[in-house]
Motif scaffolding. Structure first.
Motif, PDB file in Angstrom:
ATOM      1  N   ARG B  35       0.828  -1.213   0.000  1.00  0.00           N
ATOM      2  CA  ARG B  35       0.000   0.000   0.000  1.00  0.00           C
ATOM      3  C   ARG B  35       0.855   1.252   0.000  1.00  0.00           C
ATOM      4  NH1 ARG B  35      -4.726  -1.911  -1.746  1.00  0.00           N
ATOM      5  NH2 ARG B  35      -3.621  -3.826  -2.019  1.00  0.00           N
ATOM      6  N   LEU B  37       2.696   4.086  -2.036  1.00  0.00           N
ATOM      7  CA  LEU B  37       2.762   4.714  -3.343  1.00  0.00           C
ATOM      8  C   LEU B  37       4.129   5.377  -3.420  1.00  0.00           C
ATOM      9  CD1 LEU B  37       0.759   4.883  -5.596  1.00  0.00           C
ATOM     10  CD2 LEU B  37       0.020   7.089  -4.741  1.00  0.00           C
ATOM     11  N   PHE B  39       6.778   7.515  -4.804  1.00  0.00           N
ATOM     12  CA  PHE B  39       7.068   8.588  -5.756  1.00  0.00           C
ATOM     13  C   PHE B  39       8.545   8.648  -6.102  1.00  0.00           C
ATOM     14  CE2 PHE B  39       3.418  11.336  -6.691  1.00  0.00           C
ATOM     15  CZ  PHE B  39       2.465  10.695  -5.948  1.00  0.00           C
ATOM     16  N   ILE B  86      11.161   4.344   4.342  1.00  0.00           N
ATOM     17  CA  ILE B  86       9.755   3.954   4.287  1.00  0.00           C
ATOM     18  C   ILE B  86       9.368   3.075   5.461  1.00  0.00           C
ATOM     19  CG2 ILE B  86       8.017   2.741   2.916  1.00  0.00           C
ATOM     20  CD1 ILE B  86       9.475   3.712   0.451  1.00  0.00           C
ATOM     21  N   LEU B  89       8.205   4.516   8.689  1.00  0.00           N
ATOM     22  CA  LEU B  89       6.923   5.224   8.661  1.00  0.00           C
ATOM     23  C   LEU B  89       5.736   4.278   8.753  1.00  0.00           C
ATOM     24  CD1 LEU B  89       7.593   7.865   5.878  1.00  0.00           C
ATOM     25  CD2 LEU B  89       7.678   8.162   8.343  1.00  0.00           C
ATOM     26  N   ALA B  96       0.006   6.391   5.258  1.00  0.00           N
ATOM     27  CA  ALA B  96      -0.180   6.361   3.810  1.00  0.00           C
ATOM     28  C   ALA B  96       0.287   7.664   3.169  1.00  0.00           C
ATOM     29  CB  ALA B  96      -1.635   6.093   3.474  1.00  0.00           C
ATOM     30  N   PHE B  97      -0.180   8.771   3.706  1.00  0.00           N
ATOM     31  CA  PHE B  97       0.202  10.033   3.101  1.00  0.00           C
ATOM     32  C   PHE B  97       1.634  10.420   3.460  1.00  0.00           C
ATOM     33  CE2 PHE B  97       0.472  14.696   3.158  1.00  0.00           C
ATOM     34  CZ  PHE B  97       0.400  14.882   1.797  1.00  0.00           C
ATOM     35  N   GLN B  98       2.026  10.050   4.671  1.00  0.00           N
ATOM     36  CA  GLN B  98       3.396  10.376   5.066  1.00  0.00           C
ATOM     37  C   GLN B  98       4.402   9.718   4.143  1.00  0.00           C
ATOM     38  OE1 GLN B  98       4.142   9.778   9.209  1.00  0.00           O
ATOM     39  NE2 GLN B  98       2.411  11.020   9.822  1.00  0.00           N
ATOM     40  N   VAL B 100       3.824   8.966   1.006  1.00  0.00           N
ATOM     41  CA  VAL B 100       3.773   9.720  -0.241  1.00  0.00           C
ATOM     42  C   VAL B 100       4.648  10.965  -0.119  1.00  0.00           C
ATOM     43  CG1 VAL B 100       2.304  11.148  -1.702  1.00  0.00           C
ATOM     44  CG2 VAL B 100       1.525   8.899  -0.990  1.00  0.00           C
ATOM     45  N   ALA B 101       4.448  11.691   0.960  1.00  0.00           N
ATOM     46  CA  ALA B 101       5.213  12.917   1.153  1.00  0.00           C
ATOM     47  C   ALA B 101       6.707  12.610   1.223  1.00  0.00           C
ATOM     48  CB  ALA B 101       4.755  13.625   2.413  1.00  0.00           C
ATOM     49  N   ALA B 102       7.059  11.606   2.010  1.00  0.00           N
ATOM     50  CA  ALA B 102       8.472  11.298   2.179  1.00  0.00           C
ATOM     51  C   ALA B 102       9.093  10.873   0.854  1.00  0.00           C
ATOM     52  CB  ALA B 102       8.660  10.200   3.219  1.00  0.00           C
ATOM     53  N   ILE B 104       8.085  11.704  -2.117  1.00  0.00           N
ATOM     54  CA  ILE B 104       8.199  12.874  -2.992  1.00  0.00           C
ATOM     55  C   ILE B 104       9.454  13.662  -2.619  1.00  0.00           C
ATOM     56  CG2 ILE B 104       7.209  15.125  -3.566  1.00  0.00           C
ATOM     57  CD1 ILE B 104       4.472  13.921  -3.471  1.00  0.00           C
ATOM     58  N   GLY B 105       9.626  13.857  -1.320  1.00  0.00           N
ATOM     59  CA  GLY B 105      10.819  14.564  -0.850  1.00  0.00           C
ATOM     60  C   GLY B 105      12.081  13.846  -1.299  1.00  0.00           C
ATOM     61  N   LEU B 106      12.075  12.554  -1.128  1.00  0.00           N
ATOM     62  CA  LEU B 106      13.235  11.748  -1.495  1.00  0.00           C
ATOM     63  C   LEU B 106      13.520  11.873  -2.990  1.00  0.00           C
ATOM     64  CD1 LEU B 106      15.200   9.658  -0.347  1.00  0.00           C
ATOM     65  CD2 LEU B 106      13.647   7.905  -1.176  1.00  0.00           C
TER      66      LEU B 106
END
Ligand SMILES: Nc1ncnc2c1ncn2[C@@H]1O[C@H](COP(=O)(O)OP(=O)(O)OP(=O)(O)O)[C@@H](O)[C@H]1O
Ligand SMILES: Nc1ncnc2c1ncn2[C@@H]1O[C@H](COP(=O)(O)OP(=O)(O)OP(=O)(O)O)[C@@H](O)[C@H]1O
Ligand SMILES: [Mg+2]
Ligand SMILES: [Mg+2]
Lengths: 240, 291, 381, 332, 242
Positions: B35, B37, B39, B86, B89, B96-98, B100-102, B104-106
């Motif tokens: 689960r 995602l 990025f 990951i 977290l 889930a969103f964290q 995604v955010a992490a 994206i940052g990475l």
């Protein structure tokens, strides 16, 4: 020496402490019940025993070995298993796969033997083996969860509210199963709201209040205790 | 349109599609099982691109050796990234969103890091498979044909592992309730890491196949990432087979869209198609088996 | 000695165009350094000392504007050179000239839109000058080159069909448009104009389409070298039978390094900077190499010339904005790239007598100037 | 709701208002005011986005499309129609809201985070490409210039002028919008809509069973959020006076705003403001090391997700809360 | 005869191949409490989902207060006066316990201030005052069940669907909760449909009952009659020689 021993454990959720110096032991082949009001920490005790929740103080011993700092997975390898509260199945896998995964630590042949046995004692599951577990009814899921717990051929089984959501007939069935495997020497630590039933079937019992052990003793002692009698066994008169 | 032209469009579509499928199935695998995602998936592709550049071009090693080493490193790198950024977290409530955010940052971090280290120029990698196939009017370099063939073979291998082996079953169990998996003795954390590594390997394969065509550069992952995501949605979230099918479909759509509309509208058409599909079939075009 | 004058510069020091921005920075700094060391091309006897502050535009107009505000309010610069590369950033920056009463001189940007904007309100933009020629320059050169080649029989016009594959920037699009218009006047048809994102490297779909349209002339415009290399390679793979003319990307040395073999016979514009053919440019390249370790490219040369214009104008007119701007506009100076003079529209003039826009051909892996004839180093093949 | 708004949100906003009013009286140069103006505009953007991202819990990643929508529509109408920006910004906001509803409809029926994230991201890409491809109208990547600034207003004997280069006027305008938008949203969010959004975030099934019509409420949130973001875009357009599709709807805009929200605190009402302030100021301070700016944004996002997932706003909150818990807990 | 508040006619629900409900008829008398009995997997929760609108029946109709509501959304039905609790609880984890209940009130346009005060009384009723300002995500199983009840009551329903509302609630608290439900019924005239495996609770609450088995209605009648029915005793209670 007790098989499973929780010694003086404290458990926190974040900044909130929910268990305060709880000590509980389960001897080999013993059936032990934990009782207590909602939120008193029963589920937390089972999770801590299984290593799913870390104790912030105190220790958990299995067969005399300190399990602090050991991964949760060492327990299934030592044939300890748990039936989790709110069922916690793998919701998108089939019932068959769910049950088979209960024997994750065992060989294929052993697992198949256990599988047949589990279906024998919980025949209601048979019709749903290929169904998606998450789509079963509440009670059906509970049965699958119990089946999964039994698949490990445990020496010690933890059960969090095993009767929750089961019909009276099923409750009797599961009750019988618990007694049967206990008679074969499997130790059981469980929590259940029906005091009469749980203490009657148990060798020993604990009463929890506000995250502390308020009372403990043999099953009969617990049943006879005036406090238990007054608070936990008085339902029938009031309800009807 | 001539037949040759039509065939060309078809083959071009399949080639682009096979890369989309490769990238998309990697994302779908990780999403389907954990689960998550991811990025930063595009950046795994980018890093693998630089690795193959280093080994095959700068150091001049034989292609096979260079590829194997690239994949080995990218697998380890993938595992490392998963463990470090990951895995920690996943224990949280609102992970889930964290994640995604992490990620994206990475992704941005790796992208700009790569730019600082290797500069912003595009670095060419020569064709690994020289020669051109000529059939009538149709001309296709081997390099492109190889992309399609290798991609399909790799994805098939993955599918077999996932649906026909015990490892596959363990992976899928962990996907659905990691705590419960732990309770039956599956080392859920390790499984998550393993899946991530497999997905990184898929990205690595894509990078190796692509690098001669698109040149290695810090942003090479970005456009494929968005297409990969589109493919994952089109194929039915988390469905490995669906992603593969959708990858090819999207490749074909893009290829034919260029034939009928100016090129600059290609991505508009591709993404509009995605949104149109969501309108009518929210669960994707191929209700494939859920991992 | 005169007091120190601060000049601001704005260019893409980060982001995808950072390479070019850094080249600009090197050349601007070198120009200032040589100036301060007494090696400048002075107008007066007593040239002012110059200080240069360069800020990043990150290829974005709003970042460029921030940079300008910072230069003006913090560094008290007397004029700005910028944007050194991008037309769209320049279009935003030029608004600052009237607002802060400061002369601005752009460097490489070519968009005709900049000149059009000046012409739309000459008084408002009297402090702004465009240090590059208009993008039309290429169009005219390409058209005239082909007209010449058809006339002398080097090439045959065939069905008079022309196609374009260009990058999705003003640069690519304006070129395609201008060339298309000029060819259409001669009775040609534009059979395809494919616009691709700036970093595209897979052209198979476009090439399929172009092949289907069967053009006689194909023009490609990219600023990213690898797009160009990929395009040329795929063109060769597809064996298209068309005359191909490339714009801009072959100016980059990396292009020849990667594609010399597959680009044989290709025409391209504009070979304005060729140290191997021009001794003055060679000397400049050596100076850059001595200072920064790599030889100069076209961007170095252009930025250097732009700074020369600025320095000489300050030397003559001082720092009073209006006078300084006027002086820039009056420039008539032979720089590395040709003779620099500004036109009506505040852009520098292109053409044989000013900054020439020559067409080259790759012959036996080497660049040869083939048009206009007066500067040609070889005959077309 | 306490977690989202803190104890006395209106008082806090009043405090910020006082700070904003004080700024012009400080000896600041134009450049600093310019930075503050950008901060105020981006703070409105971030707050608007946080409405869906944090408060409704819809993980949209395409709000830069609404920013671009507001910016371009307002700029185009003002430019071609000769309409005053004082009017066109509302048209821009409306256009953003409508496009929000358009993209909201298909995804709102799906209860899946990845769908929402990816479809909105794809939508933003479409918007960027369309503005970039419609060159006849927008001039594409060359940039749409010639956008008129807000018409000046006469206050007694001072004339307030706006647009880049008119630092005081622009700052005042941005501050006014900032305060108005936040006040309006605060009133809106601390009452029924806020409660409803938060309920939907946690369990759609349960919310529905309690009589909440999901699609209506989600569309409302989407439209309000898109309108706020679109408004900030429109104000931005009439401030910087040039737009390019990549700079308003490109990935860097996404990253920058996402970083602001995460650093400030996802789902905290005041969080995005802190994030916008920190990052706008920081990115200007870091001009010197421009190459590292994006690197730093990336790292900042990761670090905050790890050590302070609730952002700056959450840090402050948690400290207060843990003191309270420590003081009361043994009693339970 | 009293009018039926709710009647379900010929409802069939099929999930793919599984038929969870087959031709089910059910009439619920206004003001009375109806129990739904049945072994696990009989279709009780599915029936609730059909009544509350979370599952649309494959065929058949749901009539509430004389109106066909089969096509209405769950939120619409809530506004008509149907409320439910979930067997597998669904708290709003990020809201406090109090706010969870407020949601139910504000959804029906109660002003915030009033909603807060009213919600507090419901929270108090179910014995969660100590947790009123804690986020609901930290609640234990039994606490969640109580919250479910409070929330459902706060919608001021005409018809209340309780799915195992005492399952997991500690015994000492059950009498209070029963009293509460009874009081609601008497004071507000709420009609209740309840799924419950605890027979003691049922006897204290239900007037009527139906017995479902494998998706089909086997017995209907008064609670006492149904409980004594042979097949109920055999299949459901597991009495006798089984
Ligand atoms: N994740 C959590 N975060 C914070 N507090 C929690 C969390 N999980 C449980 N608690 C709190 O810990 C206490 C004990 O919880 P636990 O689940 O062990 O209770 P229980 O005895 O099993 O109750 P029940 O009979 O209702 O299942 C409760 O007050 C609960 O609110
Ligand atoms: N969404 C679904 N998809 C497929 N099958 C379903 C679904 N929901 C329920 N079922 C099936 O329908 C049957 C009835 O389920 P239901 O949940 O209504 O039973 P129940 O009477 O509530 O049982 P319990 O007492 O165990 O909660 C079961 O066999 C179940 O597996
Ligand atoms: Mg519990
Ligand atoms: Mg049920």
């Amino acid at each position: 020496m007790a098989m499973l021993e929780l010694e003086n454990i404290d458990v926190h959720y974040g900044a909130t402490q929910v268990l305060w110096g709880v000590s509980i032991s389960v001897g080999a082949g013993e059936m032990v019940a934990v009782m207590g009001p909602n939120g008193s920490g029963k589920s937390t005790i089972l999770k801590a025993a299984m290593g799913l929740k870390k104790a912030s103080a105190g220790r958990v011993m299995l067969d005399g070995e300190d399990l602090r700092g050991k991964s949760a997975t060492v327990r299934p390898q030592r044939r300890m298993s748990i039936v989790l509260e709110r069922r916690r199945l793998f919701p998108r896998m089939s019932v068959r796969e769910n049950i088979m995964l209960g024997a994750y630590t065992r060989t294929g042949a052993e697992a198949r033997r256990s599988f047949d046995w589990v279906l024998d004692i919980l025949p209601e599951i048979k019709g749903h083996l290929n169904a998606t577990a998450g789509k079963l009814s509440g009670g059906q899921q509970q049965m699958v969860a119990i089946a999964r717990g039994l698949m490990a051929d445990p020496r010690i089984l933890l059960m969090d509210e095993p009767f929750l959501g089961l019909s009276p007939a099923m409750v009797k069935n599961v009750y019988a199963i618990m007694q049967m495997i206990n008679a074969r020497g499997v130790a059981i630590l469980f929590n259940e709201q029906n005091a009469k039933m749980s203490f009657a079937m148990s060798h020993r019992g604990y009463l929890l209040e506000g995250g502390r052990v308020a009372l403990s003793g043999s099953g009969e002692q617990m049943l006879e205790h005036p406090e238990v009698k007054r608070v936990y066994l008085g339902l029938r008169e009031e309800a009807s | 349109m001539s037949t040759a032209n039509f065939l060309e469009l078809l083959i071009n579509g399949l080639i682009t599609g096979s890369i989309y499928a490769l990238v998309g199935s990697g994302i779908a695998l990780v999403y389907g099982t954990t689960r998550v995602l991811n990025f930063a998936h595009g950046e795994l592709l980018m890093l693998a691109g630089y690795l193959i550049l280093l080994f095959a071009v700068t150091l001049g090693w034989p292609l096979l050796v260079a590829s194997v080493i690239t994949l080995a490193i990218i697998v380890v790198l993938g595992a490392g990234i998963q463990r470090l950024t990951i895995a920690p977290l996943l224990r949280r409530n609102d992970w889930a969103f964290q994640v995604v955010a992490a990620t994206i940052g990475l992704s941005i971090f790796l992208q700009s890091g790569a730019q600082l280290i290797w500069g912003e120029q595009f670095q060419a990698v020569p064709y690994f498979f020289p020669g051109i196939v000529v059939i009538g009017d149709l001309r296709m370099p081997w390099q492109r044909i190889a992309i399609c063939l290798i991609a399909v073979a790799v994805m098939a291998a993955c599918a077999i592992v996932l649906y026909r082996t015990k490892l596959g079953r363990i992976i899928r169990a962990t996907a659905q309730d990691a705590e419960a998996a732990l309770a039956v003795g599956i080392p859920a954390g390790l499984v998550h890491t393993a899946v991530f590594s497999i997905s990184a390997a898929l990205a690595g394969v894509a990078a190796i196949l692509l690098s001669p065509l698109i040149s290695v550069n810090p942003w090479m992952g970005t456009s494929y990432l968005l297409k990969g995501f589109a493919v994952v949605i089109l194929g039915g979230l988390g469905s490995f087979g669906g992603a593969v099918a959708a990858g090819f479909l999207l490749g074909l759509i893009e290829s034919f869209s260029v034939a009928f509309a100016p090129s600059e509208w290609r991505d508009v058409i591709a993404f509009t198609f995605l949104i149109a599909v969501i309108w009518v079939r929210p669960n994707g075009l191929f209700s494939g088996r859920e991992a | 000695l005169a007091q120190e004058v601060t000049i601001g510069a704005i260019g893409p020091l980060t982001g995808p165009a950072a390479n070019t921005g850094k080249a600009h920075k090197e050349a601007l700094e070198l120009a200032v350094k040589e100036w301060n060391e007494g090696k400048g091309d002075y107008v007066s006897k007593n040239p002012p000392k110059i200080k240069l502050v360069m800020e990043d535009s990150n290829s974005k107009p709003e970042v460029g504007i921030s940079a300008a505000q910072r230069l003006i309010t913090r560094d008290q610069v007397k004029m700005i050179v910028g944007d050194t590369l991008h037309s769209h950033v320049t279009l935003a920056l030029m608004e600052m000239a009237p607002q802060y009463n400061i002369p601005i001189l752009s460097a490489e940007p070519v968009a005709s839109a900049i000149a059009d904007k000046v012409m739309s309100d000459p008084d408002k933009f009297k402090l702004f000058w465009k240090g590059g020629y208009n993008s039309d320059g290429y169009g005219i050169a390409v058209h005239d080159f082909y007209a010449w080649a058809f006339a002398n029989g080097t090439l045959v016009p065939g069905d008079k069909k022309i196609a374009f594959v260009v990058e999705d920037t003003d640069y690519g699009i304006a070129n395609a448009k201008k060339i298309g218009e000029l060819f259409e006047k001669d009775g040609w048809t534009v059979v395809a104009t494919e616009t691709v994102p700036t970093v595209t490297t897979d052209f198979y779909p476009q090439l399929s389409k172009v092949r289907d349209a069967d053009p006689d002339v194909l023009v490609s415009v990219f600023t990213v070298v690898n797009s160009g290399v990929a395009f040329v390679r795929q063109l060769q793979e597809q064996a298209l039978e068309t005359s191909h003319l490339a714009i801009y990307y072959p100016t980059k040395p990396e292009f020849m390094a990667q594609a010399a073999d597959i680009a044989e016979g290709m025409y391209w514009a504009a070979l304005q900077y060729a140290p191997e053919l021009d001794p003055e440019q060679k000397a400049f390249s050596d100076r850059i190499e001595a200072e920064y370790g790599t030889p100069a490219n076209y961007s170095h040369a252009h930025a250097f010339c732009t700074m020369e214009i600025a320095l000489r104008a300050i030397d003559t007119a001082g720092t009073e904005p209006e006078a300084l701007a006027k002086e820039i506009g009056a420039t008539d100076y032979d720089c590395l790239l040709g003779r620099i003079q500004f036109g009506e529209d505040h852009a520098i003039k292109a053409g044989a007598d000013f900054v020439p826009v020559p067409v080259a051909q790759i012959q036996e892996g080497k660049n040869q100037l083939i048009w206009p004839e007066n500067v040609a180093s070889a005959k077309p093949k | 709701m306490l977690e989202v708004f803190g104890k006395r949100p209106f008082l806090l906003l009043l405090f910020y208002a006082a700070l904003l009013v004080a700024v012009p009286f400080l000896p600041l140069n134009d450049y600093v005011l310019h930075i503050l103006t950008l901060f105020l505009i981006f703070a409105v953007f971030a707050t608007g986005w946080n409405l869906t991202l944090g408060i409704l819990g819809l993980k949209t990643l395409g709000h830069h499309a609404f920013f671009a929508m507001g910016a371009y529509v307002s700029a185009l109408v003002a430019f071609y129609g000769g309409v005053s920006p004082w009017i066109t910004i509302w048209i821009g906001a409306l256009a953003a809201a409508l496009s929000g509803i358009l993209i909201g409809l298909p995804i709102l029926r799906i209860r899946s985070m990845p769908h929402v994230a990816i479809v909105t991201l794809a939508f933003a890409e479409i918007v960027r490409l369309v503005f970039s491809n419609l060159k006849e109208i927008t001039r594409g990547e060359l940039g749409f210039w010639g956008i008129p600034p807000f018409d000046p207003i006469q206050l007694g004997d001072v004339t307030l002028r706006f647009g880049i280069g008119n630092a005081i006027g622009s700052y005042a305008l941005a501050a006014a919008f900032f305060l108005a938008v936040h006040l309006a949203l605060l009133i809106f969010m601390t009452s029924r809509p806020g409660l409803t959004f938060l309920a939907i975030k946690d369990s759609e099934t349960a919310a529905e069973s309690l009589g909440i019509h999901l699609v209506t409420w989600k569309l409302l949130a989407f439209a309000v959020s898109a309108a706020v973001v679109g408004l900030s875009g429109a104000i931005y357009a009439h401030y910087v006076l040039i737009l390019t599709p990549t700079s308003v709807a490109g990935p860097e805009m996404l990253i920058t705003l996402l970083a602001m929200i995460i650093v400030g605190g996802v789902g905290r009402f005041f969080g995005p403001i802190y994030g916008a302030l920190l990052l706008t100021v920081m990115s200007e301070a870091l001009r010197e090391v421009g190459d590292y700016r994006m690197l730093l944004y990336g790292a900042l996002i990761v670090v905050f997700v790890f050590i302070a997932p609730q952002g700056i706003a959450g840090l402050a909150w948690r400290r207060r809360r843990s003191r309270k818990v420590a003081a009361t807990d043994p009693a339970t | 005869m009293l009018a039926d508040l709710l009647s379900i006619e010929k409802v069939t629900v099929a999930f793919g191949g599984i038929v969870a409900l087959k031709d089910v008829h059910l009439s619920v008398r206004d003001g009375k409490t109806t129990a739904i009995l049945g072994p696990n997997g009989a279709g009780k929760t599915t029936l609730f989902n059909v009544i509350a609108g979370a599952v649309s029946p494959t065929s058949g109709t749901v009539v509430f207060q004389g109106e066909d509501v089969t096509a209405q959304s769950p939120s619409k039905r809530c506004h008509f006066g149907i409320a439910r609790t979930f067997q597998i609880t669904q708290p709003f984890g990020g809201l406090t316990v109090l706010e969870n209940v407020m949601v139910a009130l504000t959804a029906k346009a109660t002003p915030m201030k009033q909603a807060r005060a009213e919600a507090a009384s419901y929270v108090d009723f179910v014995g969660l005052s100590a947790k009123a300002d804690d986020p609901a995500r930290v609640l234990s199983t039994g606490q969640r069940k109580r919250l479910e009840l409070a929330r459902a009551l706060a919608t001021k329903p005409r018809l209340l669907l309780l799915d195992e509302v005492t399952g997991g609630v500690d015994r000492p608290s059950i009498p209070e909760i029963l009293n509460l439900i009874r009081r609601m019924r008497e004071e507000r005239g709420i009609t209740i449909v309840v799924v419950e495996h605890n027979m003691e609770v049922l006897f204290g609450l239900a007037d009527d009952a139906i017995f479902l088995n494998r998706g089909e209605v086997v017995v209907t009648g008064t609670m006492a009659a149904v409980a004594e029915h042979d097949s109920v005793r055999r299949i459901y209670l597991g009495d006798g020689d089984a």
